[in-house]
Scaffold this motif. Structure first.
Motif, PDB file in Angstrom:
ATOM      1  N   LYS A  93       0.829  -1.204   0.000  1.00 37.89           N
ATOM      2  CA  LYS A  93       0.000   0.000   0.000  1.00 37.89           C
ATOM      3  C   LYS A  93       0.863   1.254   0.000  1.00 37.89           C
ATOM      4  N   LYS A  94       1.949   1.220   0.785  1.00 37.52           N
ATOM      5  CA  LYS A  94       2.833   2.366   0.834  1.00 37.52           C
ATOM      6  C   LYS A  94       3.476   2.616  -0.528  1.00 37.52           C
ATOM      7  N   GLU A 137       2.342   1.644  -3.441  1.00 41.88           N
ATOM      8  CA  GLU A 137       1.311   2.126  -4.355  1.00 41.88           C
ATOM      9  C   GLU A 137       0.988   3.595  -4.097  1.00 41.88           C
ATOM     10  N   GLY A 138       0.998   3.985  -2.821  1.00 38.87           N
ATOM     11  CA  GLY A 138       0.768   5.392  -2.498  1.00 38.87           C
ATOM     12  C   GLY A 138       1.868   6.282  -3.040  1.00 38.87           C
ATOM     13  N   ASP A 139       3.143   5.850  -2.846  1.00 36.91           N
ATOM     14  CA  ASP A 139       4.259   6.631  -3.394  1.00 36.91           C
ATOM     15  C   ASP A 139       4.169   6.707  -4.912  1.00 36.91           C
ATOM     16  N   LYS A 140       3.855   5.582  -5.535  1.00 41.35           N
ATOM     17  CA  LYS A 140       3.733   5.562  -6.992  1.00 41.35           C
ATOM     18  C   LYS A 140       2.635   6.515  -7.455  1.00 41.35           C
ATOM     19  N   GLN A 141       1.502   6.439  -6.793  1.00 45.99           N
ATOM     20  CA  GLN A 141       0.396   7.317  -7.167  1.00 45.99           C
ATOM     21  C   GLN A 141       0.751   8.776  -6.942  1.00 45.99           C
ATOM     22  N   SER A 142       1.470   9.038  -5.839  1.00 46.87           N
ATOM     23  CA  SER A 142       1.883  10.416  -5.551  1.00 46.87           C
ATOM     24  C   SER A 142       2.817  10.934  -6.641  1.00 46.87           C
ATOM     25  N   LYS A 143       3.779  10.091  -7.049  1.00 41.02           N
ATOM     26  CA  LYS A 143       4.712  10.514  -8.102  1.00 41.02           C
ATOM     27  C   LYS A 143       3.979  10.712  -9.427  1.00 41.02           C
ATOM     28  N   ILE A 144       3.051   9.810  -9.710  1.00 40.27           N
ATOM     29  CA  ILE A 144       2.287   9.956 -10.952  1.00 40.27           C
ATOM     30  C   ILE A 144       1.496  11.256 -10.957  1.00 40.27           C
ATOM     31  N   LEU A 145       0.859  11.544  -9.832  1.00 41.57           N
ATOM     32  CA  LEU A 145       0.088  12.789  -9.744  1.00 41.57           C
ATOM     33  C   LEU A 145       0.989  14.013  -9.839  1.00 41.57           C
ATOM     34  N   GLN A 176       2.054  14.325 -13.419  1.00 44.31           N
ATOM     35  CA  GLN A 176       0.937  14.852 -14.195  1.00 44.31           C
ATOM     36  C   GLN A 176       0.727  16.340 -13.940  1.00 44.31           C
TER      37      GLN A 176
END
Length: 322
Positions: A198-199, A201-209, A212
């Protein structure tokens, strides 16, 4: 004397009446024997029998409980366990219950113990401890078939206790404790793994955002710069168009064009560069400027500009000769 005889007669009649009248309760049936031979089966209520000739044996039809005493049974893996059970049964045929078995309770107890040994003897210890329902069902079916000729129906069988030896119990307790610790460790590791996933995935999502957002910002800036350059280019084009139209609309003379050209050359010569490269067409224009000098003789400032142009012409010629 007669009174004594009457009294005896009354007593005899009372005894005969007592022996003749039999009351069968709602949960009973009566088996009547005449001179030691079965005669009939009577139902509940008031029944008359012939005294001293007929006898009646009452049979209870209610569901009865037979407690099978604890016994030691050897399992398939040679483990001795103590097992006891309870049998619930009821009489459905009074005749068979009276004439086909001598001691029903003893008979069904011994039959249950024997069949219990057979059933558990085919099971290992772990199966014995976890298969109570299966043991109950199989034992009930076996007893029901065996007691059918006794006029009895086995309603259900319940295993009360299956007790392994103490050392087996201690080993099972240790095994259970180890198994629980194992499951706790697995759950803890799975929880940690899930947390890390989860962590990540959270970091990945944060970097993606963030990427973007940065891309969107760059796009916005690029669009703004593009709009600015387009606006400036359109402004310059519009200004050039207006200037061009104004020049042609004013119908300028050659003299005015020459003066503007000279002003432009003056600005070029006013730079910090040590060398100035002029197009070849300039020499032709400068050659025809001599005739214009007469126009500037009354204007000292214009004459000074003209002199600077002459200096540029001389420098051009020197550069060409070199």
């Amino acid at each position: 004397m007669m009174d004594l005889i009457y009294i005896l007669i009354i007593i005899i009649i009372a005894i005969i009446a007592y022996k003749s009248i039999k009351i069968i309760r709602p949960y009973e049936k009566g088996v009547v024997e005449r001179l030691g031979k079965y005669n009939r089966t009577v139902e509940r209520g008031l029944n008359i029998v012939i005294p001293f000739i007929e006898t009646i044996r009452k049979v209870d039809l209610r569901e009865q409980v037979v407690d099978v005493p604890p016994q030691e049974v050897i399992t398939k893996d040679n483990t001795v366990v103590v097992v006891d059970c309870v049998i619930f049964c009821e009489v459905i045929d009074a005749f068979n219950a009276v004439y086909n078995v001598v001691n029903f309770y003893q008979a069904i107890t011994k039959l249950a113990q024997t069949n219990l040994r057979n059933i558990i003897g085919d099971l290992e210890l772990d199966q014995t401890l976890t298969s109570r329902e299966m043991i109950n069902t199989e034992l009930r079916e076996t007893l029901d078939v065996a007691t059918d000729k006794w006029g009895t129906k086995v309603v259900r069988v319940e295993i009360q206790r299956i007790e392994p030896p103490k050392d087996i119990v201690e080993a099972m307790s240790k095994q259970m404790k180890a198994e629980r610790m194992k499951r706790a460790t697995i759950l803890e590791s799975e929880g940690y793994k899930e947390s890390e996933i989860k962590k990540a995935e959270g970091d990945k999502q944060s970097k993606i955002l963030a990427a973007q957002a940065e891309a969107e910002a760059i796009k916005q800036v690029a669009d703004a710069n593009k709009y600015q350059e387009i606006a400036i280019a359109e402004g310059k084009a519009r200004a050039t168009e207006i200037t061009y139209n104004a020049i042609h609309a004013g119908n300028p003379t050659n003299d005015l064009i020459a003066i503007k050209y000279l002003e432009a050359l003056e600005n070029i010569a006013d730079g910090r560069a040590t060398k100035i490269f002029l197009p070849t067409e300039v020499s032709g224009i400068l050659g025809s400027v001599g005739g214009i000098a007469e126009l500037f003789k009354d204007d000292p400032e214009a004459l000074e500009k003209f002199e600077s142009i002459k200096v540029l012409e001389n420098a051009k010629e020197t550069a060409d000769n070199e």
